[in-house]
Write a protein that holds these residues in place. Structure first.
Motif, PDB file in Angstrom:
ATOM      1  N   ASN A 154       3.306   9.338 -10.160  1.00 11.72           N
ATOM      2  CA  ASN A 154       2.545   9.381 -11.413  1.00 11.72           C
ATOM      3  C   ASN A 154       1.839  10.731 -11.562  1.00 11.72           C
ATOM      4  O   ASN A 154       1.847  11.345 -12.634  1.00 11.72           O
ATOM      5  CB  ASN A 154       1.545   8.233 -11.457  1.00 11.72           C
ATOM      6  CG  ASN A 154       0.895   8.071 -12.801  1.00 11.72           C
ATOM      7  OD1 ASN A 154       1.334   8.651 -13.788  1.00 11.72           O
ATOM      8  ND2 ASN A 154      -0.154   7.274 -12.839  1.00 11.72           N
ATOM      9  N   ALA A 155       1.232  11.215 -10.472  1.00 11.42           N
ATOM     10  CA  ALA A 155       0.549  12.512 -10.525  1.00 11.42           C
ATOM     11  C   ALA A 155       1.546  13.635 -10.799  1.00 11.42           C
ATOM     12  O   ALA A 155       1.264  14.557 -11.579  1.00 11.42           O
ATOM     13  CB  ALA A 155      -0.187  12.760  -9.217  1.00 11.42           C
ATOM     14  N   ARG A 156       2.716  13.563 -10.181  1.00  7.96           N
ATOM     15  CA  ARG A 156       3.745  14.577 -10.419  1.00  7.96           C
ATOM     16  C   ARG A 156       4.193  14.563 -11.873  1.00  7.96           C
ATOM     17  O   ARG A 156       4.278  15.610 -12.519  1.00  7.96           O
ATOM     18  CB  ARG A 156       4.941  14.331  -9.501  1.00  7.96           C
ATOM     19  CG  ARG A 156       6.055  15.357  -9.654  1.00  7.96           C
ATOM     20  CD  ARG A 156       7.245  15.022  -8.798  1.00  7.96           C
ATOM     21  NE  ARG A 156       7.799  13.701  -9.049  1.00  7.96           N
ATOM     22  CZ  ARG A 156       8.635  13.413 -10.060  1.00  7.96           C
ATOM     23  NH1 ARG A 156       8.989  14.346 -10.915  1.00  7.96           N
ATOM     24  NH2 ARG A 156       9.108  12.189 -10.203  1.00  7.96           N
ATOM     25  N   LEU A 157       4.421  13.371 -12.428  1.00  8.46           N
ATOM     26  CA  LEU A 157       4.859  13.288 -13.822  1.00  8.46           C
ATOM     27  C   LEU A 157       3.774  13.767 -14.782  1.00  8.46           C
ATOM     28  O   LEU A 157       4.062  14.422 -15.779  1.00  8.46           O
ATOM     29  CB  LEU A 157       5.280  11.853 -14.165  1.00  8.46           C
ATOM     30  CG  LEU A 157       6.556  11.369 -13.475  1.00  8.46           C
ATOM     31  CD1 LEU A 157       6.784   9.890 -13.759  1.00  8.46           C
ATOM     32  CD2 LEU A 157       7.749  12.197 -13.927  1.00  8.46           C
ATOM     33  N   ARG A 158       2.520  13.458 -14.469  1.00  8.24           N
ATOM     34  CA  ARG A 158       1.425  13.932 -15.335  1.00  8.24           C
ATOM     35  C   ARG A 158       1.310  15.452 -15.293  1.00  8.24           C
ATOM     36  O   ARG A 158       1.063  16.094 -16.300  1.00  8.24           O
ATOM     37  CB  ARG A 158       0.101  13.301 -14.914  1.00  8.24           C
ATOM     38  CG  ARG A 158      -0.052  11.888 -15.379  1.00  8.24           C
ATOM     39  CD  ARG A 158      -1.449  11.412 -15.101  1.00  8.24           C
ATOM     40  NE  ARG A 158      -1.590  10.052 -15.608  1.00  8.24           N
ATOM     41  CZ  ARG A 158      -2.706   9.384 -15.577  1.00  8.24           C
ATOM     42  NH1 ARG A 158      -3.783   9.935 -15.052  1.00  8.24           N
ATOM     43  NH2 ARG A 158      -2.765   8.162 -16.049  1.00  8.24           N
ATOM     44  N   SER A 159       1.452  16.014 -14.102  1.00  6.29           N
ATOM     45  CA  SER A 159       1.350  17.477 -14.006  1.00  6.29           C
ATOM     46  C   SER A 159       2.513  18.140 -14.742  1.00  6.29           C
ATOM     47  O   SER A 159       2.341  19.199 -15.336  1.00  6.29           O
ATOM     48  CB  SER A 159       1.304  17.918 -12.547  1.00  6.29           C
ATOM     49  OG  SER A 159       2.541  17.651 -11.918  1.00  6.29           O
ATOM     50  N   GLU A 160       3.688  17.525 -14.705  1.00  5.67           N
ATOM     51  CA  GLU A 160       4.820  18.081 -15.442  1.00  5.67           C
ATOM     52  C   GLU A 160       4.600  17.987 -16.946  1.00  5.67           C
ATOM     53  O   GLU A 160       4.988  18.875 -17.692  1.00  5.67           O
ATOM     54  CB  GLU A 160       6.114  17.355 -15.060  1.00  5.67           C
ATOM     55  CG  GLU A 160       6.611  17.688 -13.675  1.00  5.67           C
ATOM     56  CD  GLU A 160       7.813  16.859 -13.287  1.00  5.67           C
ATOM     57  OE1 GLU A 160       8.268  16.027 -14.115  1.00  5.67           O
ATOM     58  OE2 GLU A 160       8.302  17.027 -12.166  1.00  5.67           O
ATOM     59  N   SER A 161       3.966  16.916 -17.402  1.00  8.28           N
ATOM     60  CA  SER A 161       3.749  16.754 -18.843  1.00  8.28           C
ATOM     61  C   SER A 161       2.627  17.651 -19.358  1.00  8.28           C
ATOM     62  O   SER A 161       2.549  17.928 -20.549  1.00  8.28           O
ATOM     63  CB  SER A 161       3.445  15.303 -19.184  1.00  8.28           C
ATOM     64  OG  SER A 161       2.185  14.931 -18.666  1.00  8.28           O
TER      65      SER A 161
ATOM     66  N   ARG B  77       0.837  -1.212   0.000  1.00  8.52           N
ATOM     67  CA  ARG B  77       0.000   0.000   0.000  1.00  8.52           C
ATOM     68  C   ARG B  77       0.868   1.256   0.000  1.00  8.52           C
ATOM     69  O   ARG B  77       0.568   2.225  -0.696  1.00  8.52           O
ATOM     70  CB  ARG B  77      -0.928  -0.002   1.206  1.00  8.52           C
ATOM     71  CG  ARG B  77      -2.098  -0.930   1.046  1.00  8.52           C
ATOM     72  CD  ARG B  77      -3.059  -0.816   2.194  1.00  8.52           C
ATOM     73  NE  ARG B  77      -4.192  -1.706   1.959  1.00  8.52           N
ATOM     74  CZ  ARG B  77      -4.879  -2.292   2.909  1.00  8.52           C
ATOM     75  NH1 ARG B  77      -4.586  -2.072   4.171  1.00  8.52           N
ATOM     76  NH2 ARG B  77      -5.887  -3.082   2.613  1.00  8.52           N
ATOM     77  N   ALA B  78       1.915   1.239   0.808  1.00  5.81           N
ATOM     78  CA  ALA B  78       2.814   2.399   0.859  1.00  5.81           C
ATOM     79  C   ALA B  78       3.496   2.598  -0.496  1.00  5.81           C
ATOM     80  O   ALA B  78       3.599   3.728  -0.992  1.00  5.81           O
ATOM     81  CB  ALA B  78       3.855   2.203   1.957  1.00  5.81           C
ATOM     82  N   GLU B  79       3.929   1.505  -1.108  1.00  3.65           N
ATOM     83  CA  GLU B  79       4.562   1.596  -2.428  1.00  3.65           C
ATOM     84  C   GLU B  79       3.561   2.083  -3.472  1.00  3.65           C
ATOM     85  O   GLU B  79       3.890   2.907  -4.330  1.00  3.65           O
ATOM     86  CB  GLU B  79       5.112   0.221  -2.832  1.00  3.65           C
ATOM     87  CG  GLU B  79       5.741   0.166  -4.195  1.00  3.65           C
ATOM     88  CD  GLU B  79       7.064   0.917  -4.271  1.00  3.65           C
ATOM     89  OE1 GLU B  79       7.545   1.103  -5.392  1.00  3.65           O
ATOM     90  OE2 GLU B  79       7.598   1.327  -3.222  1.00  3.65           O
ATOM     91  N   ASN B  80       2.324   1.608  -3.392  1.00  4.88           N
ATOM     92  CA  ASN B  80       1.280   2.045  -4.315  1.00  4.88           C
ATOM     93  C   ASN B  80       1.028   3.542  -4.168  1.00  4.88           C
ATOM     94  O   ASN B  80       0.898   4.263  -5.159  1.00  4.88           O
ATOM     95  CB  ASN B  80       0.004   1.250  -4.061  1.00  4.88           C
ATOM     96  CG  ASN B  80      -1.033   1.465  -5.126  1.00  4.88           C
ATOM     97  OD1 ASN B  80      -0.759   2.033  -6.174  1.00  4.88           O
ATOM     98  ND2 ASN B  80      -2.236   0.999  -4.858  1.00  4.88           N
ATOM     99  N   GLN B  81       0.963   4.017  -2.931  1.00  6.63           N
ATOM    100  CA  GLN B  81       0.746   5.449  -2.694  1.00  6.63           C
ATOM    101  C   GLN B  81       1.906   6.265  -3.250  1.00  6.63           C
ATOM    102  O   GLN B  81       1.706   7.301  -3.871  1.00  6.63           O
ATOM    103  CB  GLN B  81       0.585   5.712  -1.189  1.00  6.63           C
ATOM    104  CG  GLN B  81       0.311   7.148  -0.847  1.00  6.63           C
ATOM    105  CD  GLN B  81      -0.996   7.655  -1.427  1.00  6.63           C
ATOM    106  OE1 GLN B  81      -1.947   6.900  -1.603  1.00  6.63           O
ATOM    107  NE2 GLN B  81      -1.053   8.927  -1.753  1.00  6.63           N
ATOM    108  N   ARG B  82       3.139   5.787  -3.034  1.00  6.90           N
ATOM    109  CA  ARG B  82       4.302   6.491  -3.553  1.00  6.90           C
ATOM    110  C   ARG B  82       4.260   6.555  -5.079  1.00  6.90           C
ATOM    111  O   ARG B  82       4.500   7.592  -5.691  1.00  6.90           O
ATOM    112  CB  ARG B  82       5.580   5.790  -3.103  1.00  6.90           C
ATOM    113  CG  ARG B  82       6.850   6.547  -3.484  1.00  6.90           C
ATOM    114  CD  ARG B  82       8.084   5.731  -3.232  1.00  6.90           C
ATOM    115  NE  ARG B  82       8.179   4.553  -4.080  1.00  6.90           N
ATOM    116  CZ  ARG B  82       8.550   4.560  -5.366  1.00  6.90           C
ATOM    117  NH1 ARG B  82       8.823   5.689  -5.963  1.00  6.90           N
ATOM    118  NH2 ARG B  82       8.623   3.453  -6.050  1.00  6.90           N
TER     119      ARG B  82
END
Length: 146
Positions: free
Chosen positions: A98-105, A88-93
């Motif tokens: 993923n959200a950070r990379l999408r916002s950058e793109s 779960r912790a790895e999934n959250q990370r």
């Protein structure tokens, strides 16, 4: 085990009644040993005590085996819960990354894109029921899947 305990109590009561009603004595010989003037109830009590002791030992053994099994299952569950929490912790990370990379793109490429107002988001449309999708497909309004 409780049934055995109740049966052991009943057997003790029966032996007590037998001992109270049979006060006679007799001689007992076992291999090279000989006892004289042994009350009639003594062999019965000794036999019942040996069988009761064996059953009590069995109850202790089965209780220990049960405890070991429960402890083993508890250890396995704890190990699996720890693995699930790690996942779960790895999934959250990964979601945050993923959200950070999408916002950058999605950052604007030019200054002209900055001046334009963002298009309004499409409103939420609840998923239609299966029957509605079938009717829409056969009427030609929508494709079969989304």
């Amino acid at each position: 085990m409780i049934l055995f305990l109740l049966l052991l109590i009943v057997a003790g009561v029966v032996v007590a009644v037998y001992a109270a009603q049979n006060t006679a004595t007799h001689d007992v010989t076992l291999w090279q040993w000989h006892w004289s003037a042994v009350p009639d109830w003594v062999p019965l009590v000794v036999t019942a005590a040996v069988i009761g002791a064996l059953f009590l030992l069995y109850m202790l053994y089965s209780g220990m085996v049960h405890g070991v099994r429960v402890g083993s299952m508890r250890r396995r569950v704890t190990t699996r819960e720890a693995a699930i929490n790690d996942m779960r912790a790895e999934n959250q990370r990964l979601r945050e990354e993923n959200a950070r990379l999408r916002s950058e793109s999605r950052e604007p490429v030019s200054a002209a894109a900055d001046s334009e107002a963002p298009s309004p988001a499409t409103p939420y449309r609840s998923r239609s029921k299966f029957g509605e999708r079938v009717r829409a497909f056969f009427s030609g309004r929508e494709p079969a899947s989304y």
